[in-house]
Enzyme design. Structure first.
Site, PDB file in Angstrom:
ATOM      1  N   TYR A  12       0.811  -1.218   0.000  1.00 26.76           N
ATOM      2  CA  TYR A  12       0.000   0.000   0.000  1.00 26.76           C
ATOM      3  C   TYR A  12       0.844   1.266   0.000  1.00 26.76           C
ATOM      4  O   TYR A  12       0.311   2.357  -0.064  1.00 26.76           O
ATOM      5  CB  TYR A  12      -0.912   0.016   1.234  1.00 26.76           C
ATOM      6  CG  TYR A  12      -0.143  -0.191   2.524  1.00 26.76           C
ATOM      7  CD1 TYR A  12       0.504   0.865   3.154  1.00 26.76           C
ATOM      8  CD2 TYR A  12      -0.024  -1.454   3.081  1.00 26.76           C
ATOM      9  CE1 TYR A  12       1.235   0.677   4.309  1.00 26.76           C
ATOM     10  CE2 TYR A  12       0.702  -1.658   4.236  1.00 26.76           C
ATOM     11  CZ  TYR A  12       1.328  -0.591   4.843  1.00 26.76           C
ATOM     12  OH  TYR A  12       2.067  -0.793   5.987  1.00 26.76           O
ATOM     13  N   GLY A  13       2.162   1.134   0.075  1.00 25.08           N
ATOM     14  CA  GLY A  13       3.020   2.315   0.218  1.00 25.08           C
ATOM     15  C   GLY A  13       4.142   2.352  -0.799  1.00 25.08           C
ATOM     16  O   GLY A  13       3.914   2.306  -2.002  1.00 25.08           O
ATOM     17  N   THR A  14       5.358   2.400  -0.290  1.00 25.26           N
ATOM     18  CA  THR A  14       6.527   2.623  -1.145  1.00 25.26           C
ATOM     19  C   THR A  14       6.879   1.431  -2.030  1.00 25.26           C
ATOM     20  O   THR A  14       7.725   1.555  -2.902  1.00 25.26           O
ATOM     21  CB  THR A  14       7.759   2.996  -0.301  1.00 25.26           C
ATOM     22  OG1 THR A  14       8.124   1.890   0.521  1.00 25.26           O
ATOM     23  CG2 THR A  14       7.492   4.232   0.546  1.00 25.26           C
ATOM     24  N   LEU A  15       6.231   0.290  -1.842  1.00 25.06           N
ATOM     25  CA  LEU A  15       6.492  -0.879  -2.686  1.00 25.06           C
ATOM     26  C   LEU A  15       5.630  -0.909  -3.947  1.00 25.06           C
ATOM     27  O   LEU A  15       5.888  -1.708  -4.850  1.00 25.06           O
ATOM     28  CB  LEU A  15       6.269  -2.174  -1.886  1.00 25.06           C
ATOM     29  CG  LEU A  15       7.344  -2.486  -0.853  1.00 25.06           C
ATOM     30  CD1 LEU A  15       6.858  -3.534   0.129  1.00 25.06           C
ATOM     31  CD2 LEU A  15       8.620  -2.941  -1.538  1.00 25.06           C
ATOM     32  N   GLU A  87      10.693  -4.096   5.789  1.00 24.67           N
ATOM     33  CA  GLU A  87       9.645  -3.620   6.689  1.00 24.67           C
ATOM     34  C   GLU A  87       9.988  -3.789   8.169  1.00 24.67           C
ATOM     35  O   GLU A  87       9.210  -3.386   9.032  1.00 24.67           O
ATOM     36  CB  GLU A  87       8.314  -4.327   6.385  1.00 24.67           C
ATOM     37  CG  GLU A  87       7.838  -4.141   4.958  1.00 24.67           C
ATOM     38  CD  GLU A  87       7.483  -2.695   4.614  1.00 24.67           C
ATOM     39  OE1 GLU A  87       7.494  -1.823   5.506  1.00 24.67           O
ATOM     40  OE2 GLU A  87       7.193  -2.435   3.438  1.00 24.67           O
TER      41      GLU A  87
END
Length: 163
Positions: A12-15, A87
Site C-alpha cells: 500500500y506504500g513505497t512498494l 519492513e
C-alpha cells in the site's frame, strides 16, 4: 517455482509501482515478485504518513480511516524475506492475512493476502490525515534509508510530529 509455493502480499506504500521501493519487488535476485492486480482493503484502516522520513504506515485500528488502495503481488520465500527485512518484521511491523477486494476485475472477488500493519503506535498518529491511497509527493517526500540519520530509527521516530 510452482505457483502453490507463492504467497500473496498486499502493498500500500513505497512498494507499489512508481514508488521509491518498488525496485525491491522487481529485482530478480530478490526472488519472485509477480503483480496480480490492484486491490483495496475490505475494512477501513488508517493509512498515514509519519516520522520525519515521511514513511507510510497502515495502522492496525480496524474500522477507523478509509478503505485503502494498493497492489497484490505473489512472492516466493526469498522475496518474502526481503520484504520482511525492508519492513523490519517482526521488530517494527506485524504482518497478518486479511481479505483484499480485487479491483479492475469482471467479477467481484476477494483474496487472502499478507499485509504489514503497525500494531503499536503513538495515539497522535490517529490525528494525521488518513489516506485512501499513498503517493510519494513533494509535500511528503519519502526519505530512503540510506539518507536517514542512522542514530534515529523509524520506530524511535514515531514520536516525531510532522504535521
Amino acid at each position: 517455482m510452482a505457483s502453490s509455493a507463492l504467497r500473496r502480499f498486499f502493498v500500500y506504500g513505497t512498494l507499489k509501482r512508481g514508488e521509491p521501493n518498488h525496485h525491491v519487488l522487481t529485482k530478480v535476485e530478490n526472488g519472485v515478485g509477480k503483480f496480480v492486480g490492484n486491490a483495496e482493503t475490505t475494512v477501513k484502516l488508517p493509512l498515514v504518513i509519519g516520522t520525519r522520513y515521511n514513511i507510510p504506515f497502515l495502522l492496525n485500528k480496524r474500522g477507523v480511516g478509509k478503505f485503502v488502495r494498493g497492489e497484490v503481488y505473489e512472492v516466493d520465500e526469498t522475496m518474502m524475506g526481503k520484504l520482511d527485512e525492508l519492513e523490519g518484521y517482526p521488530e517494527f511491523y506485524d504482518r497478518e492475512i486479511q481479505e483484499m477486494k480485487m479491483l479492475d476485475q469482471e467479477e467481484e472477488k476477494t483474496l487472502p493476502c499478507w499485509v504489514y500493519l503497525l500494531r503499536s503506535f503513538p495515539d497522535h498518529l490517529l490525528q494525521y490525515e488518513m489516506l485512501s491511497e499513498y503517493r510519494d509527493t513533494p509535500e511528503h517526500r519519502y526519505c530512503e534509508r540510506s539518507k536517514r540519520d542512522p542514530t534515529i530509527s523509524a520506530k524511535a521516530d514515531l514520536v516525531y510530529i510532522n504535521q
